[in-house]
Design an enzyme around this catalytic site. Structure first.
Site, PDB file in Angstrom:
ATOM      1  N   GLU A  55      38.181  22.050  -0.025  1.00  0.00           N
ATOM      2  CA  GLU A  55      38.122  21.533   1.355  1.00  0.00           C
ATOM      3  C   GLU A  55      37.179  20.339   1.470  1.00  0.00           C
ATOM      4  OE1 GLU A  55      37.614  24.536   4.376  1.00  0.00           O
ATOM      5  OE2 GLU A  55      39.446  25.571   3.765  1.00  0.00           O
TER       6      GLU A  55
HETATM    7  C1  FAD Z   1      39.704  26.923  -6.915  1.00  0.00           C
HETATM    8  C2  FAD Z   1      40.332  25.810  -6.142  1.00  0.00           C
HETATM    9  C3  FAD Z   1      41.217  26.103  -5.121  1.00  0.00           C
HETATM   10  C4  FAD Z   1      41.872  25.069  -4.437  1.00  0.00           C
HETATM   11  N1  FAD Z   1      42.826  25.372  -3.499  1.00  0.00           N
HETATM   12  C5  FAD Z   1      43.585  24.361  -2.989  1.00  0.00           C
HETATM   13  C6  FAD Z   1      44.709  24.654  -2.160  1.00  0.00           C
HETATM   14  O1  FAD Z   1      45.006  25.807  -1.855  1.00  0.00           O
HETATM   15  N2  FAD Z   1      45.458  23.616  -1.721  1.00  0.00           N
HETATM   16  C7  FAD Z   1      45.175  22.315  -2.033  1.00  0.00           C
HETATM   17  O2  FAD Z   1      45.907  21.427  -1.628  1.00  0.00           O
HETATM   18  N3  FAD Z   1      44.102  22.014  -2.812  1.00  0.00           N
HETATM   19  C8  FAD Z   1      43.327  22.991  -3.303  1.00  0.00           C
HETATM   20  N4  FAD Z   1      42.240  22.691  -4.108  1.00  0.00           N
HETATM   21  C9  FAD Z   1      41.931  21.299  -4.390  1.00  0.00           C
HETATM   22  C10 FAD Z   1      40.617  20.794  -3.830  1.00  0.00           C
HETATM   23  O3  FAD Z   1      40.752  20.541  -2.476  1.00  0.00           O
HETATM   24  C11 FAD Z   1      40.233  19.558  -4.660  1.00  0.00           C
HETATM   25  O4  FAD Z   1      39.801  20.051  -5.898  1.00  0.00           O
HETATM   26  C12 FAD Z   1      39.205  18.711  -4.013  1.00  0.00           C
HETATM   27  O5  FAD Z   1      39.765  18.040  -2.937  1.00  0.00           O
HETATM   28  C13 FAD Z   1      38.597  17.694  -4.991  1.00  0.00           C
HETATM   29  O6  FAD Z   1      39.562  16.999  -5.704  1.00  0.00           O
HETATM   30  P1  FAD Z   1      39.405  16.865  -7.299  1.00  0.00           P
HETATM   31  O7  FAD Z   1      39.135  18.207  -7.852  1.00  0.00           O
HETATM   32  O8  FAD Z   1      40.579  16.142  -7.805  1.00  0.00           O
HETATM   33  O9  FAD Z   1      38.094  15.999  -7.494  1.00  0.00           O
HETATM   34  P2  FAD Z   1      38.000  14.407  -7.516  1.00  0.00           P
HETATM   35  O10 FAD Z   1      38.681  13.844  -6.355  1.00  0.00           O
HETATM   36  O11 FAD Z   1      38.410  13.932  -8.855  1.00  0.00           O
HETATM   37  O12 FAD Z   1      36.443  14.181  -7.328  1.00  0.00           O
HETATM   38  C14 FAD Z   1      35.506  14.235  -8.406  1.00  0.00           C
HETATM   39  C15 FAD Z   1      34.104  14.053  -7.829  1.00  0.00           C
HETATM   40  O13 FAD Z   1      33.987  12.760  -7.227  1.00  0.00           O
HETATM   41  C16 FAD Z   1      33.454  12.881  -5.919  1.00  0.00           C
HETATM   42  N5  FAD Z   1      34.022  11.816  -5.089  1.00  0.00           N
HETATM   43  C17 FAD Z   1      35.308  11.429  -4.951  1.00  0.00           C
HETATM   44  N6  FAD Z   1      35.402  10.414  -4.098  1.00  0.00           N
HETATM   45  C18 FAD Z   1      34.155  10.139  -3.668  1.00  0.00           C
HETATM   46  C19 FAD Z   1      33.574   9.194  -2.762  1.00  0.00           C
HETATM   47  N7  FAD Z   1      34.290   8.304  -2.113  1.00  0.00           N
HETATM   48  N8  FAD Z   1      32.257   9.222  -2.574  1.00  0.00           N
HETATM   49  C20 FAD Z   1      31.475  10.109  -3.204  1.00  0.00           C
HETATM   50  N9  FAD Z   1      31.965  11.022  -4.059  1.00  0.00           N
HETATM   51  C21 FAD Z   1      33.278  11.034  -4.290  1.00  0.00           C
HETATM   52  C22 FAD Z   1      33.862  14.261  -5.448  1.00  0.00           C
HETATM   53  O14 FAD Z   1      32.966  14.734  -4.473  1.00  0.00           O
HETATM   54  C23 FAD Z   1      33.759  15.060  -6.733  1.00  0.00           C
HETATM   55  O15 FAD Z   1      32.425  15.457  -6.918  1.00  0.00           O
HETATM   56  C24 FAD Z   1      41.579  23.720  -4.773  1.00  0.00           C
HETATM   57  C25 FAD Z   1      40.656  23.432  -5.778  1.00  0.00           C
HETATM   58  C26 FAD Z   1      40.033  24.459  -6.467  1.00  0.00           C
HETATM   59  C27 FAD Z   1      39.085  24.103  -7.557  1.00  0.00           C
END
Ligand code: FAD
Length: 856
Positions: free
Chosen positions: A532
């Protein structure tokens, strides 16, 4: 230091001026003008009073000369000239047509050039939700009466019965080790119970068979389940959060609601919601998944529908979902629906058995194996009425998601994390009391006390924020900025509490097995941090980024007026804004100098000073925000560290306000005051430090220095909570007190063999009566050399023989020692028992490009 020096220099300059040309009347005049600014008089009222004051002030030389007042020296001509010029300017500013022509209109043109471009998705995010207490904190003059007047959240009899009945039963039937280690899933009886007893239907209206719980009740259920196991709470939170039920509830067609909601309420359908994909994580709006409007075959006839191609991952409940909520970008290249070809982000509901949908495999989220996995679709053809809300809602997906996120994000993760923190603090208080080292309960050592105090203070803050904000939602708010603050700060505090709980438990927390009640809780923390809106992003970009525009009393008005080229509205917002900024500068300076002692706040008794401090920081924050926005403009968005710090200040004020309101909601129990004080002091100290760091890193050093004079004229004056205060917090959970019970409300603590929390509480109560007897054995027996046994059972036996303790006392101590040893024990395994059944490297599809079985 620089601030203090500047203040001293300013005071010397003023004294010199007063000595040379001024009088006490000059000071009175300046004081009166500052008071009017502090009080935020409207421009016309300010001008009239200023005119009268200036007339009196300049008439005084004449009176002085004629009455020969010895202590009055007439004001200098330059000074007087400046004041009369100022007065002329003020009167001119009151002539609106002139002001518009000379100032507002030209400024509007420049402003429009500076106005950062905003995508549709950004606009929708800004429009989503409501502005609540967050807006008040942006005013520099928050009206606490408003917050205090809101109703305390309460459970209905039906909601309470659900927590005492089905929730208790679910916690009882849940076996964490069996589920997380042996099965990697919950057993069918737990799934059935969840589905059939309404756990997935808390937000579904009663008319569709749901429970229709308040936000507060929903939150309390999650707190309770999380105090038993993170996996249980996460599984329950998802169907009740942002997903198919929530979206159908608010945007679905009647047909969709009638079809899906009763089936979801009965647990016949299991939902998931798929937004994230390999290329679109934090930047979810950039999703590359498509839905192309085209003709195709559906149930034997040709219809206009959508051809979907998508690739999603990390989707909770996907492996077992029967209906998939899907977000994709919708295109209509052949203009079958209208003139637009790019319709934007759209949400649809796709049944699991739709041809082309690939679903069922699982990810493995950090040894807390709740159902989570990838899903993809190739040329999946579905009718247009799978769009949530029907074809008219095509392109409305992002708006729907951000609107509902402002509610869901306040509940799921904050509640689950608070439940986890309550488990941590409840267990740690009892454990560190019964675990002795160096002949003392380890919880009584200062080092451990400090950690326990932080756990207590954080847990109280988390509980306050989640329950007061849930109460606001029940009152009709959709607080989007607080939802981001709660998401970030509660999960970060939760991370700290989980880590602290592990530390104070030593090896007991580390050795996994059926007897470990902390390890999985600790392991699941990064999930809450990531989902989220990952936390770094939420802090750096969302909290202040959204809050600055949403909550500021003038900025959004100015932007909207500029976009619609409405000069009248722009003029009124602009001049309101200028007065607001000047007033906040004065308020900030005056309240910093006086430590806000004279700031008017509601009559709340012992906690009054914290209300005053929040008002002070609110003025300083509002002033700093205005200067930052004025000088950095759109660049502020790119300076993530600066906006993150401003977001931290806002959050600290918000969290401290929640603590104060929570204390009121609970009837101001006097025994809770140390915790309230610790929590507020901690937040205010953080606000001070973040504001200070903001000024230190302000790109324009000179301006940063000037801000510092007005915000911290006497330097930083706020201190973190003291050790003595911390000791009181630790004591509250090291004993079976009412404070401990209130703090750990909803924790699953029933006394039964499978519940370590119930057993720990039992041992804690026994520890109270055992300790005086243990002391007698130590003082009269061990220290005198009469007792020579090294182990506790031996010492009890000798003490009994020597008559140091009675038989009843010996029996009680034996029983207590047996229970303690049982609670201190950890598990051990044969190697083959530690390997999860059926797991081998071939289970993974591919590891870093190497197929299973292939040698790298
Ligand atoms: C266990 C689990 C359950 C989930 N359940 C769902 C679900 O039911 N439905 C769904 O759609 N998604 C789900 N997700 C997805 C979740 O919402 C994403 O993992 C999350 O949005 C982060 O995306 P990412 O993992 O690709 O990280 P990335 O986008 O690759 O980010 C990597 C890091 O960079 C940081 N970052 C990125 N952009 C910026 C910025 N502009 N400024 C500062 N920092 C930044 C982030 O904070 C993070 O620390 C789930 C994820 C997990 C791990």
């Amino acid at each position: 230091m620089l601030g203090a020096t500047l203040v001293i220099l300013s005071l010397i300059a003023l004294a010199w001026y007063v000595a040379k040309v001024g009088t006490m009347f000059t000071l009175l005049f300046i004081g009166a003008v500052a008071y009017m600014t502090y009080k935020r008089l409207p421009l016309i009222a300010f001008t009239i009073v200023f005119t009268l004051l200036l007339a009196a002030y300049t008439a005084l030389p004449w009176i002085a000369v004629n009455t020969a007042m010895p202590w009055h020296t007439p004001a200098s001509g330059v000074w007087q000239g400046f004041l009369w010029l100022m007065l002329a300017g003020l009167w001119l500013l009151n002539i609106r047509p002139l002001r518009k022509a000379l100032i507002s209109r030209p400024f509007l043109k420049a402003y429009m050039r500076l106005l950062p471009s905003m995508s549709q998705t950004e606009k929708e995010a800004l429009d989503a939700g409501t502005v609540w207490w967050d807006g008040e904190l942006f005013t520099g003059k928050p009206r606490f009466e408003k917050l205090l007047a809101s109703k305390a959240p309460q459970l209905t009899a039906e909601e309470q019965a659900f927590i005492d009945g089905p929730c208790e039963e679910l916690c009882r039937m849940y076996d964490d080790w069996d589920i997380t280690h042996r099965r990697a899933d919950m057993p069918p009886k737990v799934w059935d119970y969840l589905k059939t007893r309404g756990f997935f239907a808390m937000i579904i209206p009663k008319k569709y068979g749901g429970l229709e719980f308040s936000a507060y009740a929903h939150s309390c259920v999650l707190v309770k389940l999380a105090s038993r196991a993170g996996l249980l709470a996460a599984t329950t939170a998802v169907p009740n959060s942002l997903g198919p039920a929530e979206l159908l509830n608010h945007y679905g067609t009647e047909e969709q609601k009638d079809h899906y909601l009763p089936r979801l309420a009965r647990g016949e359908e299991v939902p998931c919601f798929a937004l994230t994909g390999p290329r679109a994580g934090s930047d979810a709006a950039a999703l590359p998944d498509t839905g192309i409007v085209c003709k195709g075959q559906w149930q034997g006839r040709e219809i206009v529908g959508l051809r979907l191609n998508f690739n999603k991952r990390y989707i909770t409940l996907a492996p077992i979902a029967t209906v998939v909520g899907l977000a994709f970008r919708m295109f209509d290249p052949d203009k079958l629906l209208g003139d637009k070809s790019d319709l934007g982000i759209t949400c649809a509901l796709i049944p699991r058995n739709t041809p082309g949908l690939s679903i069922g495999r699982r990810h493995f989220p950090l040894n807390v194996p709740f159902q989570n996995g990838p899903l993809s679709g190739k040329d999946v053809f579905v009718p247009l009425d799978t769009i949530i809300g029907g074809p008219k809602m095509a392109g409305q997906g992002w708006r729907m998601l951000v609107e509902q996120l402002s509610v869901g994000r306040c509940i799921s993760l904050p509640s689950n994390t608070t439940g986890g923190a309550k488990l941590g603090v409840f267990a740690s208080g009892a454990y560190t009391r019964i675990r002795r080292q160096f002949n003392m309960p380890v919880g009584k050592f200062e080092g451990v006390e400090a950690v326990l105090a932080r756990m207590v203070g954080y847990t109280y803050t988390m509980d306050a924020a989640r329950s007061v904000t849930a109460g606001a939602i029940d009152g009709g708010e959709k607080p989007s900025v607080p939802s981001a603050m709660l998401k970030y700060h509660i999960t970060e505090m939760g991370r700290q509490v989980a880590s602290d709980a592990m530390d104070v438990h030593g090896g007991k927390g580390i050795q996994l097995g059926p007897r470990n009640y902390l390890g999985r809780n600790y392991q699941v923390v990064p999930v809450a941090i990531t989902v989220e809106g990952a936390n770094i992003l939420t802090r750096s970009l969302i909290i202040f980024g959204q809050g600055a525009i949403r909550c500021h009393p003038f900025v959004l008005r100015e932007m909207n007026a500029a976009r619609t080229k409405n000069v009248d509205e722009f003029d009124s917002a602009l001049f309101g804004h200028i007065g607001f900024t000047i007033s906040n500068a004065v308020r900030s300076f005056v309240m910093a100098l006086t430590h806000a002692r004279f700031t008017r706040v509601p009559d709340v008794g012992d906690t009054k000073r914290y209300y005053q401090h929040i008002v002070r920081f609110s003025a300083s924050f509002a002033f700093a925000v205005d200067v930052a926005m004025l000088t950095l403009g759109g660049y502020l968005k790119k300076k993530e560290n600066l906006s993150a710090r401003l977001g931290d200040v806002l959050s600290s004020m918000y969290l401290a306000s929640m603590v104060l309101k929570h204390h009121e909601n609970q009837g101001r129990p006097a025994e809770d005051l140390p915790i309230v004080e610790w929590a507020c002091r901690n937040q205010m100290y953080r606000a001070q430090e973040q504001l200070h760091d903001f000024l230190r890193n302000f790109p324009n050093r000179f301006l940063g220095g000037c801000l510092r004079v007005l915000i911290f004229p006497g330097g930083r004056s706020y201190f973190a909570p003291s050790d003595r205060l911390g000791r009181q917090l630790a004591d509250a959970v090291l004993n079976p007190t009412e404070v401990r019970d209130r703090l750990c409300k909803f924790v699953y603590r029933t006394l039964e063999p499978g519940n370590p929390l119930g057993l720990l509480q039992e041992a804690l109560v026994m520890a109270q009566s055992a300790e005086p007897i243990e002391k007698r054995i130590r003082v009269d027996g061990v220290k005198t050399g009469k007792i020579t046994a090294l182990d506790v059972p031996g010492q009890i036996a000798q003490a009994r023989e020597l008559g140091i303790i009675s038989e009843t006392e010996a029996a009680g101590l034996r029983e207590y020692d047996r229970k303690v040893m049982e609670l201190l024990s950890v598990d051990d395994f044969e190697t083959h028992e530690m390997a999860a059944e059926g797991t081998d490297s071939g289970g993974a599809r591919e590891t870093f490009g190497v197929a299973p079985g292939q040698v790298a």
